[in-house]
Design a protein around this motif. Structure first.
Motif, PDB file in Angstrom:
ATOM      1  N   VAL A  37       0.810  -1.228   0.000  1.00  0.00           N
ATOM      2  CA  VAL A  37       0.000   0.000   0.000  1.00  0.00           C
ATOM      3  C   VAL A  37       0.842   1.276   0.000  1.00  0.00           C
ATOM      4  CG1 VAL A  37      -2.034  -1.048   1.082  1.00  0.00           C
ATOM      5  CG2 VAL A  37      -0.273  -0.024   2.546  1.00  0.00           C
ATOM      6  N   HIS A  38       2.129   1.142   0.319  1.00  0.00           N
ATOM      7  CA  HIS A  38       2.981   2.333   0.418  1.00  0.00           C
ATOM      8  C   HIS A  38       3.676   2.658  -0.910  1.00  0.00           C
ATOM      9  CE1 HIS A  38       2.440   2.692   4.697  1.00  0.00           C
ATOM     10  NE2 HIS A  38       2.813   1.452   4.902  1.00  0.00           N
ATOM     11  N   TYR A  42       9.068   4.350   0.698  1.00  0.00           N
ATOM     12  CA  TYR A  42       8.711   4.173   2.115  1.00  0.00           C
ATOM     13  C   TYR A  42       9.583   3.030   2.669  1.00  0.00           C
ATOM     14  CZ  TYR A  42       5.416   3.645   6.067  1.00  0.00           C
ATOM     15  OH  TYR A  42       4.834   3.584   7.311  1.00  0.00           O
ATOM     16  N   GLU A  76      -5.703  -3.411   1.765  1.00  0.00           N
ATOM     17  CA  GLU A  76      -5.023  -4.532   2.435  1.00  0.00           C
ATOM     18  C   GLU A  76      -5.983  -5.702   2.649  1.00  0.00           C
ATOM     19  OE1 GLU A  76      -2.785  -3.024   5.870  1.00  0.00           O
ATOM     20  OE2 GLU A  76      -1.108  -2.854   4.486  1.00  0.00           O
ATOM     21  N   ARG A  92       2.551  -7.700   1.385  1.00  0.00           N
ATOM     22  CA  ARG A  92       3.082  -7.194   2.659  1.00  0.00           C
ATOM     23  C   ARG A  92       1.979  -6.345   3.239  1.00  0.00           C
ATOM     24  NH1 ARG A  92       2.622  -3.408   5.797  1.00  0.00           N
ATOM     25  NH2 ARG A  92       2.453  -2.116   3.960  1.00  0.00           N
ATOM     26  N   VAL A  93       1.497  -6.724   4.413  1.00  0.00           N
ATOM     27  CA  VAL A  93       0.404  -5.971   5.036  1.00  0.00           C
ATOM     28  C   VAL A  93       0.677  -5.804   6.527  1.00  0.00           C
ATOM     29  CG1 VAL A  93      -1.482  -6.618   3.451  1.00  0.00           C
ATOM     30  CG2 VAL A  93      -0.894  -8.141   5.344  1.00  0.00           C
ATOM     31  N   SER A  94      -0.171  -4.998   7.144  1.00  0.00           N
ATOM     32  CA  SER A  94      -0.177  -4.854   8.592  1.00  0.00           C
ATOM     33  C   SER A  94      -0.876  -6.092   9.162  1.00  0.00           C
ATOM     34  CB  SER A  94      -0.968  -3.576   8.854  1.00  0.00           C
ATOM     35  OG  SER A  94      -1.127  -3.332  10.189  1.00  0.00           O
ATOM     36  N   ARG A 152       2.214   3.698  16.808  1.00  0.00           N
ATOM     37  CA  ARG A 152       1.121   4.491  16.227  1.00  0.00           C
ATOM     38  C   ARG A 152       0.628   5.517  17.242  1.00  0.00           C
ATOM     39  NH1 ARG A 152      -1.144   1.176  11.578  1.00  0.00           N
ATOM     40  NH2 ARG A 152      -3.002   2.474  11.602  1.00  0.00           N
ATOM     41  N   ARG A 172     -10.544   7.706  11.882  1.00  0.00           N
ATOM     42  CA  ARG A 172     -10.365   6.591  10.944  1.00  0.00           C
ATOM     43  C   ARG A 172      -9.565   5.475  11.626  1.00  0.00           C
ATOM     44  NH1 ARG A 172      -5.710   3.583   8.817  1.00  0.00           N
ATOM     45  NH2 ARG A 172      -6.715   2.184   7.366  1.00  0.00           N
ATOM     46  N   GLN A 174      -8.167   1.156  11.051  1.00  0.00           N
ATOM     47  CA  GLN A 174      -7.997   0.043  10.110  1.00  0.00           C
ATOM     48  C   GLN A 174      -9.248  -0.839  10.220  1.00  0.00           C
ATOM     49  OE1 GLN A 174      -4.184  -1.011  12.064  1.00  0.00           O
ATOM     50  NE2 GLN A 174      -3.447  -1.337   9.989  1.00  0.00           N
ATOM     51  N   TYR A 195      -6.669   2.222   3.810  1.00  0.00           N
ATOM     52  CA  TYR A 195      -5.541   3.154   3.930  1.00  0.00           C
ATOM     53  C   TYR A 195      -5.473   4.170   2.773  1.00  0.00           C
ATOM     54  CZ  TYR A 195      -0.610   4.459   4.784  1.00  0.00           C
ATOM     55  OH  TYR A 195       0.558   5.122   5.045  1.00  0.00           O
ATOM     56  N   ASN A 212      -1.706   6.584  13.246  1.00  0.00           N
ATOM     57  CA  ASN A 212      -0.697   5.825  12.488  1.00  0.00           C
ATOM     58  C   ASN A 212       0.694   6.188  12.992  1.00  0.00           C
ATOM     59  OD1 ASN A 212       0.324   4.066  10.444  1.00  0.00           O
ATOM     60  ND2 ASN A 212      -1.481   4.566   9.211  1.00  0.00           N
ATOM     61  N   ASN A 213       1.715   5.601  12.346  1.00  0.00           N
ATOM     62  CA  ASN A 213       3.096   5.924  12.708  1.00  0.00           C
ATOM     63  C   ASN A 213       3.531   7.209  11.972  1.00  0.00           C
ATOM     64  OD1 ASN A 213       3.586   5.036  10.047  1.00  0.00           O
ATOM     65  ND2 ASN A 213       3.782   2.947  10.776  1.00  0.00           N
ATOM     66  N   SER A 216       3.830   7.086   7.971  1.00  0.00           N
ATOM     67  CA  SER A 216       2.550   7.054   7.240  1.00  0.00           C
ATOM     68  C   SER A 216       1.870   8.417   7.293  1.00  0.00           C
ATOM     69  CB  SER A 216       1.610   5.997   7.838  1.00  0.00           C
ATOM     70  OG  SER A 216       2.132   4.721   7.647  1.00  0.00           O
ATOM     71  N   GLU A 239       4.341  -5.526  10.867  1.00  0.00           N
ATOM     72  CA  GLU A 239       3.895  -5.791   9.498  1.00  0.00           C
ATOM     73  C   GLU A 239       4.230  -7.253   9.222  1.00  0.00           C
ATOM     74  OE1 GLU A 239       2.660  -2.982   8.375  1.00  0.00           O
ATOM     75  OE2 GLU A 239       4.146  -1.379   8.197  1.00  0.00           O
TER      76      GLU A 239
END
Ligand code: GTR
Length: 327
Positions: A37-38, A42, A76, A92-94, A152, A172, A174, A195, A212-213, A216, A239
């Motif tokens: 998603v990034h 990133y 995701e 690759r996801v959370s 986060r 918002r 996830q 996201y 978020n972190n 992000s 992740e």
């Protein structure tokens, strides 16, 4: 006579070698998809690219991975389904979106579950982390390893000074159970959104804030439309790199081992990238005029503590104790 025989044997040998290497050359390279998603620069996405590079190297070019960045293949939650069905080979996801197909792993989405980065990696690199990677197979997924995602924090379009400032705000989250409960416990209104759609949700006022972190918050430009951040560090959520089991079962043992080796090295690389860039992102946000305030973390912990006694999260109990006991 003898030398003729040797000559013949040599000829046969040469023919075998030529045929085999020809077959090897002709063996088509399989091009696999990896969803991310990034954007490519990133830190986590750089980890994906390193993984792709090493997979190609260690499988001698038999497998090539094409990374699709910026949610090009979907949200995701969508790409986890695609990997499960074998439509894509990797994602690759959370951890949060994995919970929909493998609920137990949601223990890693619990607030304040890890006390530090060291504690987190001690758990992830030990038997607990391995257990959850292995059990992804229940969802037709192969858990290859974890990446770092920092802590986060909450941010909004209104000043956030303490817990009370979050009351009544639309936040918002996830699309996953724990984040929804967690935000309710703070007296805010959870709004699950993918996201890739968070920036416009913030910009148009569909939500007042998100969490978020730092990387992000900055790379998605959330910091432009939600410039107040409170450093409550409520969650260190790892992740995960997943492979489709359907695809995995087509691989030779040697290629599976090569891919696992690639992931191990990509993880080391990703953690370094993360550690180098996490706080750089925070500085960038401040330079862009964002307001960052320290939180009274105990206040946030107390507000979220009831989640640990809720019946719907009792499935995590055994693991929570094991995680806490990991020193
Ligand atoms: C980021 C994470 C993404 C995605 C996103 C989100 O920190 O790296 O995989 O899960 O958060 O909040 O949806």
């Amino acid at each position: 006579m003898r030398s003729r025989k040797i000559g013949l044997l040599l000829l046969i040998l040469i023919m075998i070698v030529v045929t085999c290497s020809g077959a090897q050359l002709m063996a088509a390279t399989k091009v696999c998809k990896l969803a991310e998603v990034h954007p490519p620069d990133y830190p986590t996405a750089k980890g994906d690219s390193k993984f792709a590079e090493l997979v190609e190297k260690y499988t001698n070019g038999r497998y090539k991975i094409q990374c699709f960045f910026n949610s090009q293949l979907g949200s995701e939650n969508d790409v986890v389904e695609q990997a499960k069905l074998g439509v894509i080979e990797f994602t690759r996801v959370s951890i949060a979106p994995v919970v929909t197909v493998y609920p137990e792993i949601g223990v890693f989405t619990m607030p304040f579950i890890f006390t530090s980065q060291e504690h987190q990696w001690k758990v992830l690199n030990g038997p607990i982390g391995q257990h959850f990677l292995d059990q992804c197979v229940k969802a037709n997924l192969i858990g290859l390893g974890y990446f770092e995602a920092g802590a986060r924090h909450f941010y909004a379009n209104k000043p956030l000074d303490n817990l009370a400032s979050l009351k009544g705000l639309k936040i918002r989250v996830q699309p996953s159970p724990v984040p929804v409960t967690m935000v309710k416990l703070l007296g805010a209104i959870p709004t699950p959104i993918a996201y890739g759609e968070v920036y416009s949700a913030l910009q148009t006022g569909v939500v007042d804030g998100a969490e978020n972190n730092y990387p992000s918050w900055v790379t998605q430009n959330h910091c432009e439309v939600a410039k107040y951040l409170i450093q409550d560090a409520h969650l260190r959520q790892p992740e995960i790199m997943l492979a489709s089991k359907k695809f995995w079962d087509t691989l030779s043992k040697a290629d599976q081992a090569a891919i696992r080796r690639a992931m191990k090295e990509a993880t080391e690389y990703q953690i370094k990238e993360w550690n180098n860039h996490e706080f750089e992102a925070l500085e960038q946000a401040k330079a862009r005029g964002c307001i960052v305030k320290p939180a009274n973390i105990a206040e946030f912990q107390a507000a979220m503590a009831p989640i640990y006694d809720m019946p719907e999260y009792k499935i995590y109990k055994e693991w929570i104790e094991k995680i806490k006991a990991t020193k």
